[in-house]
Each structure stands twice: as structure tokens, then as C-alpha cells.
Design a protein around this motif. Structure first.
Motif, mmCIF file in Angstrom:
data_model
loop_
_atom_site.group_PDB
_atom_site.id
_atom_site.type_symbol
_atom_site.label_atom_id
_atom_site.label_comp_id
_atom_site.label_asym_id
_atom_site.label_seq_id
_atom_site.Cartn_x
_atom_site.Cartn_y
_atom_site.Cartn_z
ATOM 1 N N ALA A 240 0.813 -1.127 -0.123
ATOM 2 C CA ALA A 240 -0.131 0.137 0.122
ATOM 3 C C ALA A 240 0.958 1.296 -0.190
ATOM 4 O O ALA A 240 0.509 2.327 -0.494
ATOM 5 C CB ALA A 240 -0.965 0.200 1.227
ATOM 6 N N ILE A 260 -4.673 -0.615 -3.672
ATOM 7 C CA ILE A 260 -4.421 -0.292 -2.220
ATOM 8 C C ILE A 260 -5.454 -1.153 -1.542
ATOM 9 O O ILE A 260 -5.412 -1.421 -0.476
ATOM 10 C CB ILE A 260 -4.329 1.293 -1.908
ATOM 11 C CG1 ILE A 260 -2.987 1.918 -2.260
ATOM 12 C CG2 ILE A 260 -4.610 1.722 -0.532
ATOM 13 C CD1 ILE A 260 -3.206 3.562 -2.345
ATOM 14 N N LEU A 264 -5.145 -3.438 1.537
ATOM 15 C CA LEU A 264 -6.086 -3.324 3.112
ATOM 16 C C LEU A 264 -6.831 -4.370 3.297
ATOM 17 O O LEU A 264 -7.071 -4.674 4.587
ATOM 18 C CB LEU A 264 -6.824 -2.000 2.849
ATOM 19 C CG LEU A 264 -5.732 -0.823 3.006
ATOM 20 C CD1 LEU A 264 -6.876 0.316 2.785
ATOM 21 C CD2 LEU A 264 -4.875 -0.541 4.143
#
Length: 480
Positions: A240, A260, A264
């Protein structure tokens, strides 16, 4: 089955879903605002012409059964509305089956758009959004913990995105192996951002460190996604962070933000924040029908993964390719080769009946691509300026400009309003030009000294003619 869900990932799922909903919103908004000039009934590559020659089985889309610009607009704006609802958490108000159906809607809507989008929708992040969006359907609602199998499939997508990009670099341009590609990349990338000039002017030793770190992140770290926690969380956070670096260095549509979101989803936030990230106490067990469905879908997607996995291992690896018309499991990759020199196609028009070298040629300005040497690059990502990106490809080779560049020039000569809305500035506000030409220029970022002296971030020099002065057979303007 106790192993089926992983409650500690409920916050990672929530963050992933909201980022995905935001990306959906941007994608549908771009479709609604740009389609008329690109693929509309009078667009450069009209949908009706495409569906007349491509069968439904090769490109499943609702527009095979009916197309009008009004219908497409309603379709795209409906996608925006659903994305806003998901962004606001409407799926959490529904039972499990209702939440799944709600997440299925934007996937089906966007699939119909991508499959008729032709060249304008040929980018890897289109298939990536569809693949990830399909998996989101099976992530369940707020009353059930996220299923382990779907979390694994999300990591499998992230692995292919990163590892595929790493392999294509090592197999492609030698400058990646020499750690010198970033001497050029920030200057020659498709659409520089406001900080790209500064990235390009970093000392060359830092560029070599940047390239080496990229190799580590894309070739080694992805394997750590499948290790126990907290190692997997560390690997995901590192990915990320790398993507945020790319966000700062250029405009890559929603590729970085979707990556990203995937990263996550692999983060165990409870290990990071303790009870503050604990799941709600009312999470219930997954119903049997849901478990059976997820297991069946997982088995099917793993079977479809054979060709993308084989592609990763192939010496003739291809990037950004879909192996099925639903874009369920795809191959990814980026920048297998890096241009050493930046070329730009500059389009100009004149109102002179007979164009001459000394005619007053006025330049069309685009929203994102470089033009005026004093105009600093602007941030647009995650919004995707499709025409600007294809202009970058056209400058690489005239072959990329087929078959849309001719229709673009025709529409500029006709003063087509939908086409002009895609541009940053039209130099002919009252009536269209009589002639349009295109010229190829070499662009480079200025040095610190040149920037202070001239205020220009670019310096350009003429290379050759790209399109000679052209006019319409009929000089009547297009209907507004």
C-alpha cells in the motif's frame, strides 16, 4: 464450519468495500461524462457499429439488445447511484442475500460498458475493477464475518497484479535489470502529475534505489501475503505504501487505489489497533447456502486461474489480458518497456482557406496530457481521461491511433460539442477551423535553471508532421 469466516478481518473488509465503491463511482462518472464522443451513436467508435460485428458471446453486454445515447447515459448514471449507495453503507442495511445482490449490480452494469468500450476501455484496470468487483459480491454483509476463501482470492488478485508487473519488467526492458529505468520513467510516463517534475529531478542514485525497491516489492513481498500474521499484514502495508508513492509520482487512473484496497483487505487491523478494531458482537454464523455458494465460486475461479498462472510463468508473458468475456480472472502488468524520449502529438487548426506555413495555427489544449510548456501537470487520478491516454499511445506509434484519430479530427473540423468537452480548451470558440493538422514534438522536463529562467516545466522541439493539413469535404458544422 468454524474455519469459513475470519472475523478479525471485518474492518479490512469494510475499508476495502468503501474504497471499491468510490472507485466504482469514479468509473461510472467517467463513463457518463465521456461516452458520447468516444463510443456514442455519433462517437469516434460507435457502439452500434461494434455490436453489429462482434457477437454477444464474445462481449456480453446489454447494449447488444438495445443502444441509444440516452439509454447508455441512464445506465452509467444508475451505476453512479448504486456506487453512492454502497459508499454510504447501504449494503449493511440489507440481509446477506440482499447485500450480495446490491454488490452484483455495479459489476453487471460496468461489465456491459467495458465489453463495448473497445480501445477506450482496453486498459488493465478495467478488467481489474471487474475481477475485484465480482469477488466483492461474495464478501457478505455486516451480519456475517468475511469468508476466508474470498479473502484468499483477493490476495491472489493482488499477487498477480504485483508479481505480474515485476516479472514483465525483468523480462522486458534491460533498464529494469540495470536499475536505470527511472532515469526516464517519470518524464515519459503516460500522464505526469504535479510532482512528476520533482521525481524526475531526484539524484540518479535515488532513482536506482527506487527501482531496486520496486523489484523487492513486486517480486518478493507478494509471496508474504500467504504467510501467517503479522507477516502478511506487514507485506500488505508495504505494498500500500508503494502504491501511495506511485500516486504521488503520476496519474494512473484508479490502478493504484484499487491495489491499495486489495492490500488493505489483507490487513489484520485488530493486531494493529486492538479492541478498537474488534468486530461487532452480533456477527452470526454463515448460512449453509452461502458457504456452498462461496466454495463453488472459489473452485470455479481457481480453475479459471490456470491460464493467468501459466502466463506468469511464460517467457512470452503478456500483460493486461482477459481470458474470459466476463473478466473474472485476468493477467496484469505494467511498463515492461520504458520510453527514453517523450513524444507528444499536438493538434492545431487554422481558419485560412488555403493553409500555409505562416498561417495562424492555433493549438488545441487537452485536460491532462502535456501541451503548453508553461502548463504544470495536474492531478486527475483516479479519474481516467481516456482520450488523453490514447494520445500518449498515438505518439508512441501511429498504429495506436487507428481507427479513432481520423474521426477525432473530423469532429474537431465539425466543431462537435461532445468532442470539445473532452478537451481543456478549444482555440475556436465561435466557429470550427477550416483545416486541422497534427505535429509530433519531443518533450522533456526543464532543468532547475531553465525553470527559474523561463517558468516553463517543459521544453519541446519539433520532430515531424503527424497529419498534414486536413479539411472536411463539406464545411458545414455538425448539429449541436
Amino acid at each position: 464450519m468454524e474455519w469459513f469466516t475470519a472475523d478479525s478481518y471485518w474492518l479490512g473488509r469494510l475499508v476495502f468495500q468503501r474504497v471499491l465503491a468510490a472507485v466504482y463511482l469514479v468509473a461510472f462518472l467517467g463513463a457518463a461524462l465521456q461516452f458520447r464522443a468516444l463510443i456514442g451513436e455519433r462517437g469516434m467508435l460507435p457502439v452500434p457499429r461494434f455490436v453489429a460485428r462482434v457477437p454477444f458471446r464474445r462481449a456480453p453486454s446489454v447494449f447488444h439488445f438495445h443502444y441509444s445515447d440516452r439509454f447508455f447515459a441512464l445506465w452509467a448514471w444508475a451505476g453512479c447511484a448504486v456506487a453512492v449507495a454502497l459508499l454510504a453503507g447501504a449494503d449493511g442495511l440489507l440481509p446477506l442475500w440482499g447485500a450480495m445482490l446490491l454488490w452484483l449490480v455495479p459489476w453487471a452494469l460496468y461489465l456491459s460498458i467495458v465489453n463495448v468500450g473497445q480501445t477506450w476501455y482496453g486498459f488493465g484496470w478495467e478488467s481489474m475493477l471487474l475481477e475485484v468487483g465480482f469477488l466483492a459480491v461474495f464478501l457478505a454483509g455486516d451480519d456475517v464475518g468475511p469468508p476466508v476463501l474470498v479473502l484468499f482470492l483477493l490476495r491472489w488478485v493482488l499477487f498477480r497484479v504485483e508479481f505480474g508487473a515485476g516479472l514483465i519488467k525483468m523480462r522486458g526492458d534491460p533498464c529494469w535489470r540495470k536499475l536505470t529505468c527511472l532515469y526516464f520513467h517519470h518524464e515519459t510516463q503516460p500522464m505526469p502529475g504535479p510532482l512528476s517534475w520533482f521525481f524526475h529531478r531526484l539524484p540518479r542514485p535515488l532513482h536506482r534505489v527506487e527501482a531496486a525497491a520496486n523489484h523487492v516489492t513486486q517480486l518478493a513481498v507478494p509471496f508474504l501475503l500467504f504467510t501467517p500474521q503479522p507477516i502478511a499484514t506487514g507485506a500488505a502495508l508495504l505494498m500500500a505504501a508503494t502504491q501511495l508513492w506511485l500516486v504521488l509520482s503520476g496519474n494512473f487512473s484508479w490502478l493504484n487505489w484499487l491495489t491499495i484496497a486489495l492490500a488493505l483487505s489483507a490487513v489484520d487491523f485488530r493486531r494493529l489497533f486492538g479492541d478498537a478494531a474488534a468486530p461487532p458482537a452480533d456477527l452470526g454464523p454463515a448460512p449453509l447456502w452461502y458457504e456452498v455458494l462461496v466454495i463453488a465460486v472459489t473452485a470455479g475461479l481457481l480453475a479459471l486461474s490456470y491460464r493467468p498462472a501459466r502466463n506468469l510463468l511464460s517467457r512470452r508473458q503478456i500483460m493486461n489480458c482477459s481470458f474470459d468475456p466476463l473478466h473474472l480472472v485476468n493477467a496484469y502488468g505494467a511498463f515492461g518497456s520504458v520510453s527514453r524520449v517523450r513524444h507528444e502529438v499536438v493538434i492545431e487548426g487554422t481558419s485560412d482557406p488555403v493553409p500555409r506555413l505562416d498561417s495562424p495555427w492555433r493549438e488545441y489544449a487537452f485536460k491532462g496530457k502535456p501541451g503548453d510548456v508553461r502548463r504544470w501537470p495536474r492531478p486527475f487520478a483516479p479519474y481516467h481521461l481516456r482520450l488523453d491516454w490514447m494520445m500518449w499511445f498515438a505518439a508512441l506509434s501511429p498504429g495506436y491511433a487507428q481507427p479513432w484519430f481520423g474521426p477525432l479530427v473530423e469532429r474537431l473540423l465539425a466543431g462537435d460539442r461532445d468532442t470539445l468537452r473532452l478537451l481543456g480548451r478549444c482555440p475556436f470558440p465561435d466557429r470550427p477551423p477550416l483545416h486541422v493538422r497534427a505535429r509530433l514534438y519531443r518533450y522533456r522536463f526543464t532543468t532547475w535553471r531553465e525553470l527559474r529562467a523561463t517558468g516553463a516545466c517543459w521544453e519541446r522541439s519539433y520532430v515531424r508532421e503527424f497529419l498534414p493539413p486536413t479539411r472536411l469535404e463539406s464545411t458545414t458544422s455538425a448539429d449541436p
